[in-house]
Each structure stands twice: as C-alpha cells, then as structure tokens.
Design a protein around this motif. Structure first.
Motif, PDB file in Angstrom:
ATOM      1  N   MET A 158       1.136  -1.242   0.117  1.00  9.37           N
ATOM      2  CA  MET A 158       0.361  -0.029  -0.149  1.00  9.37           C
ATOM      3  C   MET A 158       0.822   1.436  -0.036  1.00  9.37           C
ATOM      4  SD  MET A 158      -3.135  -0.329   2.596  1.00  9.37           S
ATOM      5  CE  MET A 158      -2.403  -0.524   3.491  1.00  9.37           C
ATOM      6  N   VAL A 159       1.795   1.205   1.128  1.00 11.84           N
ATOM      7  CA  VAL A 159       2.354   2.810   1.215  1.00 11.84           C
ATOM      8  C   VAL A 159       4.283   2.662   0.960  1.00 11.84           C
ATOM      9  CG1 VAL A 159       1.132   2.750   3.300  1.00 11.84           C
ATOM     10  CG2 VAL A 159       3.906   1.370   3.232  1.00 11.84           C
ATOM     11  N   ALA A 160       4.703   1.482   0.251  1.00 11.88           N
ATOM     12  CA  ALA A 160       5.534   2.023  -0.579  1.00 11.88           C
ATOM     13  C   ALA A 160       5.285   1.648  -2.002  1.00 11.88           C
ATOM     14  CB  ALA A 160       6.588   0.920  -0.442  1.00 11.88           C
ATOM     15  N   GLN A 161       4.773   1.015  -2.366  1.00  8.54           N
ATOM     16  CA  GLN A 161       4.607   1.462  -4.229  1.00  8.54           C
ATOM     17  C   GLN A 161       6.304   1.136  -4.967  1.00  8.54           C
ATOM     18  OE1 GLN A 161       2.090   4.683  -4.154  1.00  8.54           O
ATOM     19  NE2 GLN A 161      -0.049   3.739  -3.253  1.00  8.54           N
ATOM     20  N   ASP A 162       6.612   2.871  -5.346  1.00 12.03           N
ATOM     21  CA  ASP A 162       7.174   2.683  -6.058  1.00 12.03           C
ATOM     22  C   ASP A 162       9.243   2.040  -5.572  1.00 12.03           C
ATOM     23  OD1 ASP A 162       7.138   4.854  -4.821  1.00 12.03           O
ATOM     24  OD2 ASP A 162       8.960   5.911  -6.629  1.00 12.03           O
ATOM     25  N   ARG A 163       8.557   1.863  -4.555  1.00 10.26           N
ATOM     26  CA  ARG A 163       9.590   1.862  -4.179  1.00 10.26           C
ATOM     27  C   ARG A 163       9.419   0.046  -3.356  1.00 10.26           C
ATOM     28  NH1 ARG A 163      13.156   6.626  -2.481  1.00 10.26           N
ATOM     29  NH2 ARG A 163      12.756   7.728  -4.084  1.00 10.26           N
ATOM     30  N   LEU A 164       8.377  -0.435  -3.900  1.00 12.23           N
ATOM     31  CA  LEU A 164       8.490  -1.820  -3.051  1.00 12.23           C
ATOM     32  C   LEU A 164      10.154  -3.646  -3.286  1.00 12.23           C
ATOM     33  CD1 LEU A 164       6.580  -3.451  -1.872  1.00 12.23           C
ATOM     34  CD2 LEU A 164       5.276  -4.144  -4.041  1.00 12.23           C
ATOM     35  N   ALA A 165      10.310  -2.807  -4.520  1.00 14.46           N
ATOM     36  CA  ALA A 165      11.181  -4.120  -4.323  1.00 14.46           C
ATOM     37  C   ALA A 165      12.578  -3.716  -3.860  1.00 14.46           C
ATOM     38  CB  ALA A 165      11.941  -3.653  -6.525  1.00 14.46           C
ATOM     39  N   THR A 166      12.869  -2.554  -2.339  1.00 12.45           N
ATOM     40  CA  THR A 166      13.657  -2.768  -1.817  1.00 12.45           C
ATOM     41  C   THR A 166      13.307  -2.609  -0.238  1.00 12.45           C
ATOM     42  OG1 THR A 166      13.777  -0.181  -1.934  1.00 12.45           O
ATOM     43  CG2 THR A 166      15.557  -1.619  -3.250  1.00 12.45           C
ATOM     44  N   ALA A 167      12.039  -2.254  -0.278  1.00 15.56           N
ATOM     45  CA  ALA A 167      11.561  -1.696   1.714  1.00 15.56           C
ATOM     46  C   ALA A 167      10.553  -3.322   1.897  1.00 15.56           C
ATOM     47  CB  ALA A 167      10.179  -0.622   0.945  1.00 15.56           C
ATOM     48  N   LEU A 168      10.235  -3.715  -0.122  1.00 13.55           N
ATOM     49  CA  LEU A 168       9.305  -5.229   1.175  1.00 13.55           C
ATOM     50  C   LEU A 168      10.076  -6.608   1.021  1.00 13.55           C
ATOM     51  CD1 LEU A 168       6.965  -6.675   1.315  1.00 13.55           C
ATOM     52  CD2 LEU A 168       7.418  -7.727  -1.634  1.00 13.55           C
ATOM     53  N   PRO A 169      11.320  -6.432   0.962  1.00 13.66           N
ATOM     54  CA  PRO A 169      12.497  -7.807   1.603  1.00 13.66           C
ATOM     55  C   PRO A 169      12.988  -6.936   2.768  1.00 13.66           C
ATOM     56  CG  PRO A 169      13.273  -7.024  -0.547  1.00 13.66           C
ATOM     57  CD  PRO A 169      12.217  -6.300  -0.322  1.00 13.66           C
ATOM     58  N   ALA A 170      13.811  -6.096   2.797  1.00 19.49           N
ATOM     59  CA  ALA A 170      13.984  -4.686   3.691  1.00 19.49           C
ATOM     60  C   ALA A 170      12.505  -5.004   5.310  1.00 19.49           C
ATOM     61  CB  ALA A 170      13.861  -3.678   3.560  1.00 19.49           C
ATOM     62  N   GLY A 171      11.412  -4.811   4.985  1.00 18.38           N
ATOM     63  CA  GLY A 171      10.508  -5.139   5.817  1.00 18.38           C
ATOM     64  C   GLY A 171      11.015  -6.088   6.334  1.00 18.38           C
ATOM     65  N   LEU A 172      10.059  -7.023   5.445  1.00 20.63           N
ATOM     66  CA  LEU A 172       9.600  -8.149   6.096  1.00 20.63           C
ATOM     67  C   LEU A 172      11.478  -9.217   7.245  1.00 20.63           C
ATOM     68  CD1 LEU A 172       8.405  -9.875   2.456  1.00 20.63           C
ATOM     69  CD2 LEU A 172       7.463  -9.308   4.508  1.00 20.63           C
ATOM     70  N   ALA A 173      12.323  -8.841   6.713  1.00 23.16           N
ATOM     71  CA  ALA A 173      13.266  -9.013   7.725  1.00 23.16           C
ATOM     72  C   ALA A 173      13.463  -8.587   8.442  1.00 23.16           C
ATOM     73  CB  ALA A 173      14.619  -9.068   6.420  1.00 23.16           C
ATOM     74  N   ALA A 174      12.934  -7.645   8.645  1.00 23.83           N
ATOM     75  CA  ALA A 174      13.196  -6.765   9.752  1.00 23.83           C
ATOM     76  C   ALA A 174      12.027  -7.476  10.888  1.00 23.83           C
ATOM     77  CB  ALA A 174      12.376  -5.242   9.578  1.00 23.83           C
ATOM     78  N   VAL A 175      11.040  -7.417  10.714  1.00 26.47           N
ATOM     79  CA  VAL A 175       9.540  -8.362  11.090  1.00 26.47           C
ATOM     80  C   VAL A 175       9.846 -10.119  11.719  1.00 26.47           C
ATOM     81  CG1 VAL A 175       7.704  -9.647  11.397  1.00 26.47           C
ATOM     82  CG2 VAL A 175       7.753  -7.280  10.100  1.00 26.47           C
ATOM     83  N   ILE A 176      10.716 -10.894  10.707  1.00 26.19           N
ATOM     84  CA  ILE A 176      11.638 -11.757  11.001  1.00 26.19           C
ATOM     85  C   ILE A 176      12.306 -11.852  11.830  1.00 26.19           C
ATOM     86  CG2 ILE A 176      12.913 -14.079  10.363  1.00 26.19           C
ATOM     87  CD1 ILE A 176      11.944 -13.819   7.790  1.00 26.19           C
ATOM     88  N   VAL A 177      13.672 -10.990  12.477  1.00 22.03           N
ATOM     89  CA  VAL A 177      14.671 -10.232  13.491  1.00 22.03           C
ATOM     90  C   VAL A 177      13.537  -9.861  14.832  1.00 22.03           C
ATOM     91  CG1 VAL A 177      16.152  -8.561  13.811  1.00 22.03           C
ATOM     92  CG2 VAL A 177      16.105  -9.788  11.886  1.00 22.03           C
ATOM     93  N   VAL A 178      12.503  -9.277  14.314  1.00 21.86           N
ATOM     94  CA  VAL A 178      11.511  -9.039  16.108  1.00 21.86           C
ATOM     95  C   VAL A 178      11.429 -10.130  16.341  1.00 21.86           C
ATOM     96  CG1 VAL A 178       9.928  -7.596  16.448  1.00 21.86           C
ATOM     97  CG2 VAL A 178      11.367  -6.445  14.782  1.00 21.86           C
ATOM     98  N   LEU A 179      10.702 -11.079  15.375  1.00 23.31           N
ATOM     99  CA  LEU A 179      10.167 -12.192  16.328  1.00 23.31           C
ATOM    100  C   LEU A 179      10.912 -13.280  16.968  1.00 23.31           C
ATOM    101  CD1 LEU A 179       7.282 -13.055  13.219  1.00 23.31           C
ATOM    102  CD2 LEU A 179       6.949 -12.357  15.386  1.00 23.31           C
TER     103      LEU A 179
END
Length: 282
Positions: free
Chosen positions: A67-88
C-alpha cells in the motif's frame, strides 16, 4: 446481438440487493472456514499459535508495504519482511519489550530503503509487531492466558459485528465521513455495547475477579479497535486503495480484518500489565 434498448436478459447486471446478498454469503463462508482454524490455534497455544502469528505478521506487513511503498517496493519489501523476522526472533529470545525496541530501530532502516520522508513505510514494522507480540504475550500470561487472548479476540470481533448491525439498521450521523463514509456514531455505539457484552461473557466463563470491570474494559476495547480501523482506512484513502489485499474472499486483505486487533491487543496488554494489576480486574 444486443438490442439498442438494453440487450438480452442474460447480460443484464444483477440488482444491487443480489450483489450484496452474494457478498455477504462469501464473507460468512470465509468466516466459518477461518474462524475455527484460528480458534484451534489459540486453544493449542505455544508454537502452533506462534507459527500462526508469525505468518500473520509477514502477510500483514506485505500488504502494508504494497500500500505505502509502491514504487520503492522492490527494496522496502525484503527489508521489511527481514525486519519482522528479526523482531520475532528477539521476542522469543529476549521478550516483547526488547523486541519492540528492535522494531522501532529497524523501522528506521526500512524507511531508509524508501526515502527518509516516507515514514509510513518503516512504521509498518512496529505497527504490525506491536499487535502480534501483544497477542503472544497475552496468550502466554500465567493462568489466564487463554482467557485474555479470547477476551481481546472476541471483543474485537463483537465490535465489528455490533457496529455493522447497528450502522445498517439505525444509520444516522457519520462518524468520520472523510476517512470512512460508511461508519456511523450508531455503529460505534453498537460496537461498544456488543464488545462490552462479549467481554462480560468471557469474564464470567473464565471466572474473572471482576466481570463488571471486564464489561467496561470490553467497551473501551471497542473504541480502541474502531480507532485502529479508522487509522488503516485513513492510510488506504491517502493512497487511494479500497482494500489492503485480496487474501480473504469477501473481506479483502488480512490487514483489513485485523486492523482493529493490531491496536486493541497492545493497549489491552499494557492495561493488564500495569493498571490491571492493582485493579485486579482478572
């Protein structure tokens, strides 16, 4: 061949009432399938529930970033998912407090992948993490974990049902017309009443110390859940998006279903860990 007066009967669109009835059937079928699966995982607890919560976090953040990253999704998505895995992982190893500190720190990293002015991209990490970690913390609470999890889950569900029923049957002034035009003050009141009664029912069934106080907490949970719903609606309106995704037939995305829960769960967890101790509400 269609005639100039409107075509044959087979090509005519269904009346609005038929479309609404069909959509309601799909929504009910999805709820009947997913509801028991979720409740079974909640009942089992432990790593069964944690696996479900981890999957929920990853799917929810995926929808958020789309929804919010849109044109930056290619870099934001892997970084975000990796961040969630680290937090968990930090949550399992060091607990929810340290995990939330990690979530806020990693939010900055994820924001940087999309540009420092686009803070909503990174905000998705603590936003999703807070709800998921709070749900796990509530379920793992000594003695009352299952009851507390069911309390927040059922009160949020009751909020949605009560708000929908009251809003459709009563109508009236809009709650936040610029953000979510379909929500009404009558719907909010219906959600508050339904949530309070659901909280009372869980408290009585669980043998809580103060069922009447649980009723008030349930009513307050409805307000918090509605605020979470309005927050996601505001984000979707900003990016001109109707649904966060198409994961759940008839309901839209996963985030559309748990937006209230993601906010209500950490608020209830904080209440139970602080004021709830001396109030002896449970």
């Amino acid at each position: 061949m269609k005639s100039s007066t409107g075509g044959n009967a087979g090509s005519a669109p269904p009346p609005p009432e038929a479309g609404k009835a069909s959509d309601l059937k799909v929504r009910m079928l999805s709820a009947l399938i997913l509801g028991p699966l979720v409740l079974a995982a909640v009942w089992a607890g432990g790593w069964t529930l944690r696996a479900l919560l981890a999957a929920t976090a990853l799917l929810a953040l995926n929808e958020w970033l789309r929804m919010v990253a849109q044109d930056r999704l290619a870099t934001a998505l892997p970084a975000g998912l990796a961040a969630v895995i680290v937090v968990l992982g930090v949550h399992v190893a060091l607990g929810p407090a340290i995990a939330m500190l990690a979530a806020f720190a990693l939010a900055g990293v994820v924001t940087a992948t999309a540009g420092m002015g686009r803070w909503l991209v990174g905000f998705g990490v603590p936003y999703v993490a807070a709800g998921v970690l709070a749900l796990d913390w509530l379920r793992e609470a000594p003695e009352a974990g299952l009851a507390l999890f069911l309390f927040v889950l059922l009160t949020v569900w009751a909020t949605d049902i009560g708000a929908y029923a009251a809003g459709r049957s009563i109508g009236g002034p809009r709650l936040a017309p610029r953000i979510s035009p379909k929500k009404t003050w009558a719907g909010l009141l219906g959600g508050v009443v339904a949530s309070g009664l659901a909280g009372l029912g869980v408290a009585v069934a669980a043998g809580a110390a103060s069922p009447l106080l649980a009723l008030l907490v349930g009513a307050c949970t409805a307000v918090v859940a509605q605020a979470g719903d309005l927050f996601e609606s505001a984000v979707k309106r900003r990016f001109d998006i109707k649904d966060s995704g198409r994961l759940i037939p008839g309901h839209g995305g996963l985030l559309d279903r748990i937006d209230g829960l993601l906010v209500a769960a950490p608020v209830l967890a904080l209440f139970h860990a602080t004021a709830g101790v001396w109030l002896r509400w449970w």
